[in-house]
Write an enzyme that holds these catalytic residues in place. Structure first.
Site, PDB file in Angstrom:
ATOM      1  N   HIS A  23       0.852  -1.190   0.000  1.00  0.00           N
ATOM      2  CA  HIS A  23       0.000   0.000   0.000  1.00  0.00           C
ATOM      3  C   HIS A  23       0.891   1.245   0.000  1.00  0.00           C
ATOM      4  CE1 HIS A  23      -3.306  -2.592   2.093  1.00  0.00           C
ATOM      5  NE2 HIS A  23      -3.350  -2.714   0.780  1.00  0.00           N
ATOM      6  N   HIS A  79     -12.503 -10.369  -3.204  1.00  0.00           N
ATOM      7  CA  HIS A  79     -12.070  -8.982  -2.972  1.00  0.00           C
ATOM      8  C   HIS A  79     -11.353  -8.527  -4.245  1.00  0.00           C
ATOM      9  CE1 HIS A  79     -10.184  -5.602  -0.967  1.00  0.00           C
ATOM     10  NE2 HIS A  79      -9.084  -6.208  -0.585  1.00  0.00           N
ATOM     11  N   GLU A  81      -9.003  -6.229  -4.663  1.00  0.00           N
ATOM     12  CA  GLU A  81      -7.674  -5.616  -4.572  1.00  0.00           C
ATOM     13  C   GLU A  81      -6.672  -6.472  -5.340  1.00  0.00           C
ATOM     14  OE1 GLU A  81      -6.573  -4.479  -0.589  1.00  0.00           O
ATOM     15  OE2 GLU A  81      -4.975  -3.169  -1.333  1.00  0.00           O
ATOM     16  N   ASP A  83      -3.685  -7.512  -5.009  1.00  0.00           N
ATOM     17  CA  ASP A  83      -2.831  -8.567  -4.450  1.00  0.00           C
ATOM     18  C   ASP A  83      -3.540  -9.923  -4.511  1.00  0.00           C
ATOM     19  OD1 ASP A  83      -4.535  -7.399  -2.557  1.00  0.00           O
ATOM     20  OD2 ASP A  83      -3.287  -7.970  -0.861  1.00  0.00           O
ATOM     21  N   HIS A 145     -12.001  -5.295   4.029  1.00  0.00           N
ATOM     22  CA  HIS A 145     -11.762  -3.892   4.292  1.00  0.00           C
ATOM     23  C   HIS A 145     -12.101  -2.982   3.111  1.00  0.00           C
ATOM     24  CE1 HIS A 145      -7.617  -3.541   2.260  1.00  0.00           C
ATOM     25  NE2 HIS A 145      -8.081  -4.716   1.977  1.00  0.00           N
ATOM     26  N   ASP A 164      -9.013 -11.000   3.320  1.00  0.00           N
ATOM     27  CA  ASP A 164      -8.019 -10.255   4.095  1.00  0.00           C
ATOM     28  C   ASP A 164      -8.243 -10.307   5.617  1.00  0.00           C
ATOM     29  OD1 ASP A 164      -6.203  -9.387   2.189  1.00  0.00           O
ATOM     30  OD2 ASP A 164      -7.408  -7.652   1.632  1.00  0.00           O
ATOM     31  N   TYR A 192      -1.131  -6.316  11.537  1.00  0.00           N
ATOM     32  CA  TYR A 192      -2.071  -6.362  10.417  1.00  0.00           C
ATOM     33  C   TYR A 192      -3.413  -5.758  10.815  1.00  0.00           C
ATOM     34  CZ  TYR A 192      -4.446  -8.575   6.421  1.00  0.00           C
ATOM     35  OH  TYR A 192      -5.154  -8.817   5.278  1.00  0.00           O
ATOM     36  N   HIS A 225      -3.682 -13.847   3.453  1.00  0.00           N
ATOM     37  CA  HIS A 225      -2.257 -13.586   3.696  1.00  0.00           C
ATOM     38  C   HIS A 225      -1.816 -14.388   4.917  1.00  0.00           C
ATOM     39  CE1 HIS A 225      -2.109 -10.121   0.997  1.00  0.00           C
ATOM     40  NE2 HIS A 225      -3.206  -9.666   1.560  1.00  0.00           N
TER      41      HIS A 225
HETATM   42 FE   FE2 Z   1      -7.149  -6.019   0.603  1.00  0.00          FE
HETATM   43 FE   FE2 Z   2      -4.758  -8.498   0.723  1.00  0.00          FE
END
Ligand code: FE2
Ligand code: FE2
Ligand code: FMN
Length: 402
Positions: A23, A79, A81, A83, A145, A164, A192, A225
């Site tokens: 990020h 999600h 995002e 990653d 998130h 996440d 985290y 993760h």
């Molecule tokens: Fe994320």
């Molecule tokens: Fe993530």
């Protein structure tokens, strides 16, 4: 190697040993991370999440150990995002009849990054996707998130895939929480939560309640993760509840930046004072300590005192950056105060106080602003000021306990 995490469910993700920031530079990934994708092999085959772009070959190699990637029927994107969604194009290219499954809100986040033209299926809370003997069940988790965030649950395996949530930025050869050093595991889980999930604390409490009311049985939690929680998986859920409530101990952080050492001298005196009240204290100079660590340490501390000399009527830059981070995160139930040295006009201390308030941190005592190098008397004053802060911590903890 693909690693089984339940019967016919495999971890097929990628380990990123090298990544040190995430990020932008807002998250320092001290121990790397992993991008966890999970393959469910049944009459139909589903891939739950993918990996970061650049790691697609590693993932596809692991998938191919179990099934031909062309057999994948569903690619579930919990999600949008990158990653986790970054390798979707690579998978879709190898799985010609796959359907991309995602939440309604992911149409925005995914749609703006990824090329279109794939078969898609939008799912919401309670929707199911039968695979044969197993069923994928979906639970939307907006703002945990991102607006698009969703959990996948497999009732037959009591397996929760919350993306996440409950993750850790931790690269490891081990895949399960019970295989890694607990101190490392909890350090990363805490960091985290503190750095990513703190702003959503209220939503987390509501989501946990919702899951409890739904009566979902959970034997394994496999986040996107880090490592998988299989032994007593509810320990991380219970810990999230404590963190989200802002439960903290008799601990304070002293965070400061300095030009010529006066503010450092004050920081040490203040820390001595806090400790003399019977409160644990940790002193962190910035930027020598990155803000990811400071924010992680703050999660279980009741208070933070922030120090900066005045520099061109303002606070120094790294303290300002930390305050900006705290304003976004809004840590829960914390108390704070400001200190610093200046030469003539001053200015840093009231500005820090203003920032603490903006971050939702209750400023419990008047700031300590001294000039130039502290005299022995002023040093003693800083010790007393620290002690008073330590006492405020003990008071507010005993008030909460009542
Ligand atoms: Fe994320
Ligand atoms: Fe993530
Ligand atoms: C580049 C620079 C800018 C400064 N600007 C201010 C200022 O605007 N107002 C002020 O009161 N002091 C100012 N000072 C004085 C410092 O605040 C003072 O030297 C203080 O004791 C430094 O604390 P430190 O030893 O923790 O760095 C400035 C000092 C420097 C080197």
């Amino acid at each position: 190697m693909a690693v089984p995490i339940a019967e016919n469910v495999y971890w097929v993700g990628a380990v990123d040993w090298e990544v040190r920031h995430f990020h932008g530079y807002s998250y320092h990934t001290h121990r790397g991370t992993s991008y966890n994708a999970y393959l469910v092999v049944d009459e139909r085959v589903a891939l739950i999440d993918t990996v970061m772009r650049g790691f697609e070959d590693e993932m596809l190699r692991r998938i191919a150990e179990v099934v031909d990637p062309a057999r994948i029927d569903y690619v579930v994107a919990n999600h949008g995002e990158l990653d986790h969604a970054g390798a979707i194009p690579a998978v879709m290219a190898r799985a010609p009849h796959a359907i991309l499954v995602h939440s309604k809100r992911a149409a925005d986040s995914l749609g703006k990054y990824l090329p279109d033209g794939w078969k898609r299926q939008v799912v919401g809370t309670g929707d199911t996707l039968p695979l044969g003997r197993k069923t994928l069940t979906f639970l939307e988790a907006p703002m945990l998130h991102w607006p698009d965030s969703m959990f996948t649950y497999i009732p037959e395996d009591k397996l929760l895939l919350p993306n996440d949530a409950f993750g850790q930025h931790l690269a490891s050869s081990e895949r399960f929480a019970d295989q890694v050093d607990p101190a490392v595991l909890w350090d990363e889980a805490r960091k985290y939560f503190a750095n990513i999930l703190t702003p959503f604390s209220k939503l987390i409490l509501r989501k946990v309640e919702e899951v409890q009311q739904m009566g979902l049985e959970i034997a394994t939690i496999a986040p996107s993760h880090g490592v998988v929680w299989r032994e007593n998986p509810m320990q991380i859920v219970e810990q999230y509840v404590r963190w989200a409530r802002g439960e903290a101990g008799a601990k304070a952080l002293v965070v400061y930046e300095t030009m010529w050492g006066s503010t450092a001298e004050m920081a040490h005196a203040v820390a001595e004072g806090i400790a003399s009240a019977g409160v644990k204290v940790r002193v962190f100079p910035v930027p020598q300590t990155d803000h990811t660590t400071v924010v992680g340490e703050l999660l279980e501390a009741k208070g933070i005192v922030v120090g900066s000399p005045t520099h061109n009527r303002r606070m120094l830059l790294n303290v300002a950056a930390l305050m900006e981070d705290l304003i976004g995160l809004r840590p829960v139930n914390k108390i704070g105060a400001a200190f610093g040295s200046h030469g003539w006009s001053g200015g840093a201390v009231p500005l820090i106080e203003q920032r603490l308030k903006e971050a939702g941190i209750e400023v419990v005592q008047e700031g300590l602003a001294l000039t130039w190098w502290p005299t022995p008397e002023e040093r003693a004053q800083a010790v007393a000021w620290g002690r008073a802060f330590g006492e405020r911590i003990l008071e507010s903890l005993s008030r909460r306990a009542e």
